[in-house]
Design a protein around this motif. Structure first.
Motif, PDB file in Angstrom:
ATOM      1  N   THR A 111       0.890  -1.116  -0.109  1.00 35.48           N
ATOM      2  CA  THR A 111      -0.046   0.037  -0.008  1.00 35.48           C
ATOM      3  C   THR A 111       0.828   1.089   0.011  1.00 35.48           C
ATOM      4  N   VAL A 112       0.508   2.288  -0.912  1.00 34.65           N
ATOM      5  CA  VAL A 112       1.350   3.411  -0.908  1.00 34.65           C
ATOM      6  C   VAL A 112       0.943   4.590  -0.086  1.00 34.65           C
ATOM      7  N   VAL A 113       1.526   5.056   0.537  1.00 35.56           N
ATOM      8  CA  VAL A 113       1.304   6.281   1.666  1.00 35.56           C
ATOM      9  C   VAL A 113       1.837   7.689   0.978  1.00 35.56           C
ATOM     10  N   PRO A 171      11.164  34.073  -2.540  1.00 35.74           N
ATOM     11  CA  PRO A 171       9.902  33.588  -2.407  1.00 35.74           C
ATOM     12  C   PRO A 171       8.797  34.333  -3.314  1.00 35.74           C
ATOM     13  N   CYS A 172       7.897  33.570  -3.564  1.00 32.75           N
ATOM     14  CA  CYS A 172       6.613  34.130  -4.424  1.00 32.75           C
ATOM     15  C   CYS A 172       6.180  35.402  -3.772  1.00 32.75           C
ATOM     16  N   PRO A 173       5.976  36.360  -4.592  1.00 32.65           N
ATOM     17  CA  PRO A 173       5.179  37.620  -4.190  1.00 32.65           C
ATOM     18  C   PRO A 173       3.794  37.509  -3.251  1.00 32.65           C
ATOM     19  N   ALA A 174       3.511  38.359  -2.529  1.00 33.20           N
ATOM     20  CA  ALA A 174       2.435  37.981  -1.521  1.00 33.20           C
ATOM     21  C   ALA A 174       1.222  37.404  -2.268  1.00 33.20           C
ATOM     22  N   GLU A 175       0.815  37.975  -3.469  1.00 35.74           N
ATOM     23  CA  GLU A 175      -0.558  37.599  -3.954  1.00 35.74           C
ATOM     24  C   GLU A 175      -0.243  36.346  -4.692  1.00 35.74           C
ATOM     25  N   GLN A 176       0.851  35.690  -4.665  1.00 31.07           N
ATOM     26  CA  GLN A 176       1.012  34.549  -5.437  1.00 31.07           C
ATOM     27  C   GLN A 176       1.389  33.296  -4.751  1.00 31.07           C
ATOM     28  N   GLN A 177       1.351  32.036  -5.376  1.00 27.48           N
ATOM     29  CA  GLN A 177       1.572  30.826  -4.515  1.00 27.48           C
ATOM     30  C   GLN A 177       2.477  29.995  -5.435  1.00 27.48           C
ATOM     31  N   PRO A 178       3.274  29.114  -4.698  1.00 27.31           N
ATOM     32  CA  PRO A 178       4.406  28.356  -5.658  1.00 27.31           C
ATOM     33  C   PRO A 178       3.758  27.323  -6.397  1.00 27.31           C
ATOM     34  N   ILE A 179       3.971  27.221  -7.499  1.00 25.54           N
ATOM     35  CA  ILE A 179       3.485  25.998  -8.378  1.00 25.54           C
ATOM     36  C   ILE A 179       4.364  24.620  -8.150  1.00 25.54           C
ATOM     37  N   ALA A 180       3.411  23.746  -7.686  1.00 27.95           N
ATOM     38  CA  ALA A 180       3.584  22.591  -7.048  1.00 27.95           C
ATOM     39  C   ALA A 180       4.367  21.356  -8.282  1.00 27.95           C
ATOM     40  N   SER A 181       5.460  21.862  -9.149  1.00 22.18           N
ATOM     41  CA  SER A 181       5.840  21.153 -10.146  1.00 22.18           C
ATOM     42  C   SER A 181       6.405  19.635  -9.541  1.00 22.18           C
ATOM     43  N   TYR A 182       6.693  19.673  -8.143  1.00 15.38           N
ATOM     44  CA  TYR A 182       7.372  18.516  -7.796  1.00 15.38           C
ATOM     45  C   TYR A 182       6.136  17.382  -7.492  1.00 15.38           C
ATOM     46  N   THR A 183       4.984  17.711  -7.545  1.00 19.88           N
ATOM     47  CA  THR A 183       3.805  16.635  -7.305  1.00 19.88           C
ATOM     48  C   THR A 183       3.295  16.304  -8.387  1.00 19.88           C
ATOM     49  N   GLY A 184       3.984  16.523  -9.623  1.00 20.09           N
ATOM     50  CA  GLY A 184       3.506  15.893 -11.080  1.00 20.09           C
ATOM     51  C   GLY A 184       3.851  14.675 -11.254  1.00 20.09           C
ATOM     52  N   TYR A 185       4.577  13.689 -10.446  1.00 21.60           N
ATOM     53  CA  TYR A 185       5.043  12.505 -10.898  1.00 21.60           C
ATOM     54  C   TYR A 185       4.543  11.313 -10.044  1.00 21.60           C
ATOM     55  N   ASP A 186       3.283  11.247  -9.708  1.00 23.08           N
ATOM     56  CA  ASP A 186       2.502  10.596  -8.978  1.00 23.08           C
ATOM     57  C   ASP A 186       2.537   9.037  -9.642  1.00 23.08           C
ATOM     58  N   GLY A 187       2.436   8.985 -10.947  1.00 22.86           N
ATOM     59  CA  GLY A 187       2.417   7.723 -11.482  1.00 22.86           C
ATOM     60  C   GLY A 187       3.550   6.650 -11.230  1.00 22.86           C
ATOM     61  N   PRO A 188       4.604   7.163 -11.788  1.00 21.33           N
ATOM     62  CA  PRO A 188       5.582   6.113 -11.608  1.00 21.33           C
ATOM     63  C   PRO A 188       6.148   6.101 -10.246  1.00 21.33           C
ATOM     64  N   ALA A 189       6.004   7.185  -9.421  1.00 21.22           N
ATOM     65  CA  ALA A 189       6.180   7.435  -7.998  1.00 21.22           C
ATOM     66  C   ALA A 189       5.456   6.044  -7.320  1.00 21.22           C
ATOM     67  N   ASP A 190       4.231   6.242  -7.602  1.00 20.56           N
ATOM     68  CA  ASP A 190       3.157   5.320  -6.883  1.00 20.56           C
ATOM     69  C   ASP A 190       3.535   3.839  -7.077  1.00 20.56           C
ATOM     70  N   VAL A 191       3.975   3.473  -8.606  1.00 18.27           N
ATOM     71  CA  VAL A 191       4.366   2.220  -8.869  1.00 18.27           C
ATOM     72  C   VAL A 191       5.507   1.791  -8.040  1.00 18.27           C
ATOM     73  N   LEU A 192       6.704   2.674  -8.132  1.00 22.86           N
ATOM     74  CA  LEU A 192       7.814   2.254  -7.319  1.00 22.86           C
ATOM     75  C   LEU A 192       7.608   2.125  -6.029  1.00 22.86           C
ATOM     76  N   ALA A 193       6.724   2.895  -5.401  1.00 22.23           N
ATOM     77  CA  ALA A 193       6.498   2.720  -3.846  1.00 22.23           C
ATOM     78  C   ALA A 193       5.756   1.518  -3.595  1.00 22.23           C
ATOM     79  N   SER A 194       4.981   0.829  -4.546  1.00 25.79           N
ATOM     80  CA  SER A 194       3.968  -0.324  -4.417  1.00 25.79           C
ATOM     81  C   SER A 194       5.019  -1.413  -4.558  1.00 25.79           C
ATOM     82  N   HIS A 195       6.259  -1.353  -5.080  1.00 29.65           N
ATOM     83  CA  HIS A 195       7.237  -2.383  -5.097  1.00 29.65           C
ATOM     84  C   HIS A 195       8.155  -2.217  -4.084  1.00 29.65           C
ATOM     85  N   GLY A 196       8.102  -1.497  -3.041  1.00 25.80           N
ATOM     86  CA  GLY A 196       9.005  -1.441  -1.899  1.00 25.80           C
ATOM     87  C   GLY A 196       9.971  -0.344  -1.827  1.00 25.80           C
TER      88      GLY A 196
END
Length: 783
Positions: free
Chosen positions: A137-139, A203-228
């Protein structure tokens, strides 16, 4: 790089008195002004540049002058050049990878026609699907130490964040192999109300938020985590917001630092030290001797840099596998001694010259006895962005776009060969997860995805992937790498054959003719000039052409006999002047018996890639594999000669890497190689021609001579250093050597100091430790 940079005579030219020119174009207002020694070309943009991984260039009258200096706010581009074309400028435009986008689109539009659809190649389905979920199970979790948690040497001490998404196998016990993902260059911030992005402040200006590019690889990450596996995908927005104006190398060092800082924090947390949230996640759960790195785009160059930085540490982590995904390679660092796979998307509209191919080509023969395999894969129908869901419109939270922007029958939206975002993401998941499962998980059935033998995965769908690979040194007999003119071969009949290198006469110092003059720099990934190594010799190959079927090349086989279960392999592509060709490959044994196979019967290497106008079609050398066990009538264990003969009436091909091999993954030994450092110097300018003496050092002695390619880069007004490349040899058992760079002095007062980049790249028998330095020339003329 400009055409003027190819001529050292022009770079030493006198001051110009031409009146300044100016105008307004599609991208903004431009001006050309005369300066001491040349011209300064300035383009003031109507809007900030889109944030891309490629380096922006300026083009005068449709011809690129090379990389531009970008203002911190991204609204002004500047190039100083000695190219006389600047004096007659009628247009100044933004160019990318040597191409002005609007002009490329105009060339392609009249040629829109039913394309040659690339069908999925016949292959064999793997018994293991790389995207299949494992038993765990992937957490999902995260850790976040803030936007200014670290400062980076590669950004001149500017701050960056420590933030990552974590994927862990819930039921797995004990230390788990670790995989780290690093995204590439994308806008750092966005306004969720106005849906606008920015990339000039962190850091980003007050009215802006960081773009979460690091969250864009769930597919391969979930597969690998499911294999340990434990997977950590790290954020690099602080680097993205500062790399172009504030880094020496467009952010490669800074991105490598980000990876290494995360590894240090993870190692501390694994021992129970440091941030409590990280300790909770990782204490006792990570195997820091079993690490894989994946980097996307500029992140690809970043993870290569991280692997090299790690190898230079007294106690390195165990980096076992590196996967650059659609990477940049601005300085051509090699990565021998570690299993590697480079993925190149055929429809890349950002890094359209696919410069990451150099990671494969430059590492092939970088060291003797290399224990690792490497692979390069051309993924048809894929673009640059859609491997990351946060860079994919319709899926991303922040604004995103398709990086292939021009209408095109092959790569345009709706083209038959073009993958949908979901199809591309699935293919990326299969090959990313498959590579780490193969190398770190020893799942050998997955090897045929990467070794050129035609393995396919159901989860990759209709995606066509062409793979080339090099076996570890102990698993191959190199017959003719074709890396130099000294390779023994004989030409007979109506044919010519010679070793060539680079393109467009970029590397005259090599003594080899150019491989291509008609191809653009976006059509030839192996020869595309690198930003910081534009004249360094690139990828020698054999150029063989024939005018009738008597033409052939005969290559003797070294005395060590190939094993009967080996495969004869080489890479091949059609010559730029050929529209079609076929080769017969004959193996001759010690009794004079021969067996012959036509390339067209075993490979599609000589089938043209689809496309009508630059940056398509690509000329990319593909695999030809001939199993010795399939040959009849000869002794496969005693092959004495290989003959390559044209069977089409006429034709021309590029050939490389002729070898007998049996591919296996091998192992990582990168940390056993000495590291090269280049050291800068400050010299007086002088009143006439002279030289500056610089030094290369090695971290340790080696029994083999070390060769390093040096590129000096002219810049500024009235430059006294020319742009040229040379090869420097550090003798065996030595740890340093000096070399000289020509300096053109003068008697004209100028700025107190002028600073020039000098870059070390493409080493053999060593790797790059510190590859960038400065040659500073002080003005010695009275003001």
């Amino acid at each position: 790089m400009t055409a003027a940079l190819l001529s050292t005579q022009l770079l030493a030219g006198p001051a110009h008195a031409d009146p300044p020119a100016s105008g307004t174009g599609a991208d903004g207002a431009w001006s050309v002004e005369s300066v001491e020694g040349g011209y300064r070309v300035i383009l003031r943009l109507d809007a900030p540049l889109p944030v891309r991984d490629a380096v922006p260039e300026l083009a005068v009258n449709g011809t690129s002058l090379g990389p531009a200096e970008e203002s911190p706010d991204g609204t002004t581009l500047t190039v100083t050049t000695t190219d006389p074309a600047a004096a007659a400028a009628s247009s100044v435009d933004v160019a990318w990878n040597g191409e002005v986008p609007a002009q490329a689109a105009q060339r392609a539009t009249p040629q829109l026609s039913p394309p040659q659809v690339t069908r999925k190649k016949p292959g064999h389905d793997l018994p293991v699907d790389p995207s299949a979920r494992g038993r765990y199970t992937v957490v999902h979790d995260e850790y976040d130490l803030g936007d200014t948690a670290i400062t980076l040497q590669g950004l001149g001490g500017r701050p960056a964040e420590i933030r990552a998404k974590v994927y862990l196998p819930k039921e797995a016990r004990g230390e788990r192999p670790l995989v780290v993902f690093l995204h590439g260059r994308h806008s750092a911030c966005y306004n969720p109300v106005t849906r606008t992005t920015s990339n000039s402040t962190w850091p980003c200006p007050a009215e802006q938020q960081p773009i979460a590019s690091y969250t864009g690889y769930d597919g391969p990450a979930d597969v690998l985590a499911s294999h340990g596996y434990a997977v950590v995908s790290v954020s690099a927005n602080g680097v993205n917001a500062a790399d172009n104006p504030f880094s020496e190398d467009r952010g490669a060092l800074a991105r490598g630092e980000v990876v290494m800082r995360h590894l240090d924090l993870l190692a501390a947390a694994e021992r129970g030290h440091g941030d409590p949230a990280m300790v909770r996640l990782f204490k006792g759960r990570l195997d820091l001797d079993d690490i894989g790195l994946m980097g996307h785009s500029r992140g690809g160059e970043g993870v290569v840099k991280a692997a090299l930085m790690n190898a230079g540490r007294p106690k390195p982590y165990g980096i076992k596998a590196v996967l650059p995904l659609a990477p940049t390679d601005f300085a051509r660092a090699t990565l021998p001694g570690v299993p590697m796979a480079v993925i190149l998307p055929y429809c890349d509209g950002d890094v359209s010259n696919q410069q990451g191919q150099h990671f494969y080509d430059d590492s092939l023969y970088a060291v003797d006895d290399d224990p690792a395999f490497r692979s390069s894969l051309m993924m048809m129908g894929a673009n640059h962005n859609f491997f990351n869901t946060e860079w994919t419109p319709g899926v991303a939270t922040a604004p995103a776009s398709d990086d292939w922007r021009a209408p095109d029958p092959v790569c345009g939206t709706g083209a038959p060969d073009r993958l949908s975002p979901a199809e591309q993401y699935a293919a990326g998941t299969a090959y990313i997860a498959g590579f780490f499962r193969l190398v770190q998980g020893d799942e050998e059935p997955l090897l045929s995805l990467f070794d050129g033998s035609g393995g396919t995965a159901a989860s990759a769908g209709r995606t066509v992937v062409h793979a080339v690979a090099q076996a570890p040194a102990r698993n191959r007999l190199d017959v003719a790498p074709f890396t130099s003119a000294s390779v023994p071969f004989r030409v007979s009949g109506s044919a010519t054959a010679s070793v060539c290198a680079s393109m467009l006469d970029r590397s005259p110092q090599s003594g080899l003719p150019a491989c291509a003059s008609r191809l653009t720099t976006s059509q030839a990934p192996s020869w595309t000039p690198a930003t910081y190594a534009g004249n360094v010799t690139a990828t020698p190959v054999l150029r063989f052409a024939w005018s009738d079927t008597t033409g052939q090349v005969r290559v003797p086989v070294p005395k060590r006999k190939p094993a009967g279960d080996d495969v004869l392999t080489f890479r091949a592509a059609l010559d730029e002047n050929a529209t079609g060709a076929d080769l017969a490959v004959s193996l001759v044994d010690d009794r004079g018996r021969s067996a012959t196979v036509n390339v067209s019967d075993v490979s599609d290497a000589l089938t043209p890639f689809p496309g009508t106008a630059s940056p398509l079609p690509k000329t990319w050398l593909r695999t030809v594999r001939i199993p010795l066990s399939s040959l009849r009538g000869i002794d496969p264990r005693d092959v004495r000669e290989i003959r390559l003969r044209g069977v089409s009436p006429a034709g021309g091909v590029y050939l490389s890497d002729l070898a007998f091999s049996d591919v296996e993954v091998g192992r990582s030994e990168l940390d056993e190689l000495p590291q090269v450092a280049i050291h800068g110097v400050t010299v007086p300018e002088g009143d006439g021609p002279g030289t500056a003496t610089l030094r290369l050092t090695l971290s340790e002695r080696t029994t083999e001579p070390v060769t390093v390619h040096i590129q000096s880069i002219s810049s500024g007004t009235a430059p006294v250093v020319t742009t040229l490349a040379q090869q420097v040899v550090i003798p065996a058992r030595s740890t340093s050597v000096t070399f000289t760079v020509p300096v053109t002095g003068n008697t004209t007062p100028a700025a107190a100091e002028q600073s020039y980049q000098v870059v070390a790249s493409v080493p053999a028998n060593a790797v790059i430790g510190s590859g960038f330095t400065r040659l500073v020339a002080t003005d010695d003329d009275a003001l």
